[in-house]
Structure formats: C-alpha cells, structure tokens
Motif scaffolding. Structure first.
Motif, mmCIF file in Angstrom:
data_model
loop_
_atom_site.group_PDB
_atom_site.id
_atom_site.type_symbol
_atom_site.label_atom_id
_atom_site.label_comp_id
_atom_site.label_asym_id
_atom_site.label_seq_id
_atom_site.Cartn_x
_atom_site.Cartn_y
_atom_site.Cartn_z
ATOM 1 N N GLY A 115 33.276 45.829 31.867
ATOM 2 C CA GLY A 115 34.371 46.163 30.798
ATOM 3 C C GLY A 115 35.145 45.125 30.207
ATOM 4 N N GLY A 116 36.264 45.366 29.382
ATOM 5 C CA GLY A 116 36.974 44.416 28.714
ATOM 6 C C GLY A 116 36.313 43.996 27.468
ATOM 7 N N LYS A 117 37.250 42.879 26.932
ATOM 8 C CA LYS A 117 37.133 42.337 25.612
ATOM 9 C C LYS A 117 35.809 41.610 25.531
ATOM 10 C CE LYS A 117 38.926 39.367 22.004
ATOM 11 N NZ LYS A 117 40.067 38.441 21.635
ATOM 12 N N GLY A 118 35.080 41.147 26.595
ATOM 13 C CA GLY A 118 34.189 40.427 26.511
ATOM 14 C C GLY A 118 33.041 41.222 27.163
ATOM 15 N N GLY A 119 33.082 42.592 26.995
ATOM 16 C CA GLY A 119 32.203 43.488 27.645
ATOM 17 C C GLY A 119 30.753 43.518 27.338
ATOM 18 N N ALA A 120 29.706 43.877 28.062
ATOM 19 C CA ALA A 120 28.431 43.672 27.768
ATOM 20 C C ALA A 120 27.651 44.542 28.855
ATOM 21 C CB ALA A 120 27.951 42.617 28.332
ATOM 22 N N PHE A 121 26.504 45.084 28.508
ATOM 23 C CA PHE A 121 25.517 45.961 29.121
ATOM 24 C C PHE A 121 24.718 45.051 29.613
ATOM 25 C CE2 PHE A 121 26.626 49.493 26.120
ATOM 26 C CZ PHE A 121 26.946 50.414 27.116
ATOM 27 N N MET A 122 24.248 45.119 31.119
ATOM 28 C CA MET A 122 23.567 44.239 31.868
ATOM 29 C C MET A 122 22.623 45.089 32.600
ATOM 30 S SD MET A 122 26.580 41.945 33.507
ATOM 31 C CE MET A 122 27.563 43.332 33.978
ATOM 32 N N ILE A 123 21.327 44.407 33.169
ATOM 33 C CA ILE A 123 20.581 44.755 34.004
ATOM 34 C C ILE A 123 20.535 43.959 35.166
ATOM 35 C CG2 ILE A 123 18.467 45.559 32.273
ATOM 36 C CD1 ILE A 123 17.119 42.911 33.459
ATOM 37 N N HIS A 124 20.561 44.859 36.340
ATOM 38 C CA HIS A 124 20.910 44.121 37.779
ATOM 39 C C HIS A 124 19.620 44.529 38.845
ATOM 40 C CE1 HIS A 124 22.830 48.129 38.453
ATOM 41 N NE2 HIS A 124 22.121 47.905 39.812
ATOM 42 N N TYR A 125 19.443 43.759 39.484
ATOM 43 C CA TYR A 125 18.445 44.066 40.783
ATOM 44 C C TYR A 125 19.028 43.311 42.056
ATOM 45 C CZ TYR A 125 16.748 39.141 40.161
ATOM 46 O OH TYR A 125 16.630 37.773 40.043
ATOM 47 N N GLY A 126 18.596 43.967 43.211
ATOM 48 C CA GLY A 126 19.005 43.134 44.419
ATOM 49 C C GLY A 126 18.275 43.917 45.536
ATOM 50 N N GLY A 127 19.012 43.764 46.592
ATOM 51 C CA GLY A 127 18.615 44.573 47.875
ATOM 52 C C GLY A 127 19.327 44.200 48.846
ATOM 53 N N GLY A 128 19.275 44.704 50.161
ATOM 54 C CA GLY A 128 20.134 44.396 51.083
ATOM 55 C C GLY A 128 19.821 45.363 52.504
ATOM 56 N N MET A 129 20.651 45.657 53.286
ATOM 57 C CA MET A 129 20.367 46.532 54.263
ATOM 58 C C MET A 129 21.952 47.182 54.758
ATOM 59 S SD MET A 129 19.848 44.872 58.185
ATOM 60 C CE MET A 129 21.177 44.234 58.302
ATOM 61 N N ASN A 130 21.625 48.349 55.095
ATOM 62 C CA ASN A 130 22.749 48.987 56.031
ATOM 63 C C ASN A 130 22.378 48.943 57.492
ATOM 64 O OD1 ASN A 130 24.012 49.918 53.376
ATOM 65 N ND2 ASN A 130 22.384 51.701 53.468
ATOM 66 N N TYR A 131 23.470 48.627 58.226
ATOM 67 C CA TYR A 131 23.533 48.618 59.721
ATOM 68 C C TYR A 131 24.079 49.506 60.116
ATOM 69 C CZ TYR A 131 23.251 47.199 64.388
ATOM 70 O OH TYR A 131 23.218 47.154 65.987
ATOM 71 N N TRP A 132 23.728 50.528 60.676
ATOM 72 C CA TRP A 132 24.452 51.814 61.152
ATOM 73 C C TRP A 132 24.997 51.725 62.611
ATOM 74 C CZ3 TRP A 132 25.857 54.958 57.728
ATOM 75 C CH2 TRP A 132 25.470 55.120 56.477
ATOM 76 N N LEU A 133 26.338 51.257 62.637
ATOM 77 C CA LEU A 133 26.648 51.274 63.938
ATOM 78 C C LEU A 133 26.952 52.693 64.766
ATOM 79 C CD1 LEU A 133 29.940 49.129 62.709
ATOM 80 C CD2 LEU A 133 27.865 48.283 63.772
#
Length: 170
Positions: A115-133
């Motif tokens: 968002g904002g004045k310098g706003g842009a559409f982006m692509i993203h990728y990633g990964g991770g983990m949920n650790y259920w307590l």
C-alpha cells in the motif's frame, strides 16, 4: 490508516471460519524482521519490521487458501514510510490436516499488494512450519520472499523471517 488496517484484519479473521467451503483452518498473528537488499530503488533500502495477522482455510487435506494483512515499519531508513502489505496465499501442507503430529511444515506463494504512495503488486513465495503446542494453539515460523518490479524494470527483493502464534478454528 492503522484503524483501517485493523478493521480489515478483523473482517478477514472473522470471515475465515464462517466460510462454508472451507472445512477447517486457523488464524495467526506474526512479527519479524524484513530486509530489502541494495538496489537502484533506494527509497526502500533498509531494514523493516513486519507485523500482522491472517488466516488459512483447508480446501483439501493438504491444500489451503489464506490471506493476511500487515504493516511494514522502517527501522534503518528514515525516508521510508510505514505502509500496509496484504497478501493472498495458496499453501501446500506436507502433513495431512487430520494428523496428530505436532509439526506442520508448509510451502506457500501468491500475490501481495504493497500500500501507500509507492504501492506495488508483488509475487511472493516462502515456507515454514506450524508447531502445535496443543490441539488449537501453536507457534508459527515462516520465511517469505517478496519480489516486484519498479519503473526501471529492476526487480526489488524483500526477504523476511516471521515468528508468531497460530490458533486453530476446528
């Protein structure tokens, strides 16, 4: 602006469990450092803190669809502005959702809007983990890489690591 972002986050989190097409899911909050490596687009160089929240609903045992909204706050660049970042994120979980395992690794990717004045559409990728307590409470660890193109055609990269809490809705 903060009130608008909080309002959108509340609507997003409230609507996720109510969706009839999603069989189960969770909501989460997160925070963490983000780095924008050196580039010709100097206005965004520096270190940021990314905080926000979102939710994810399972479409199948392993595929899910999520959304989130957050705020990027500059730490080292005094010329950068605090701005909103919203994402839509399909995800693949390596462990079936009905598994009793505590570890829930995943990969994701999708589209984001800065968002904002310098706003842009982006692509993203990633990964991770949920650790259920417990059955409905866990920790979330995630890496995320956003990429977008500026007027000069140069690709700008935003790399972050996030830590948060996850709350199961079913």
């Amino acid at each position: 602006m903060v009130k608008a972002i909080l309002g959108m986050l509340i609507m997003l989190l409230a609507s996720l469990p109510a969706s009839a097409q999603l069989s189960s899911g969770y909501v989460y909050v997160f925070g963490g450092p983000v780095v924008v490596p050196k580039s010709a687009y100097t206005r965004w160089n520096g270190d940021f803190v990314h905080v926000g929240g979102g939710g994810e609903g399972h479409l199948t045992d392993r595929f899910a669809l999520g959304g989130e909204i957050g705020v990027l706050k500059p730490v080292t660049n005094q010329y950068a502005l605090t701005t909103a970042l919203a994402s839509v994120t399909p995800a693949f979980h390596f462990i079936r959702r009905d598994s009793k395992r505590k570890f829930d690794p995943f990969v994701d990717g999708g589209l984001s809007l800065l968002g904002g004045k310098g706003g842009a559409f982006m692509i993203h990728y990633g990964g991770g983990m949920n650790y259920w307590l417990r059955r409905r409470i866990g920790l979330r660890f995630e890496f995320r890489h956003h990429i977008w193109s500026v007027e000069s055609g140069e690709a700008v990269h935003m790399v972050g690591f996030r830590v948060g809490m996850v709350f199961g809705t079913s």
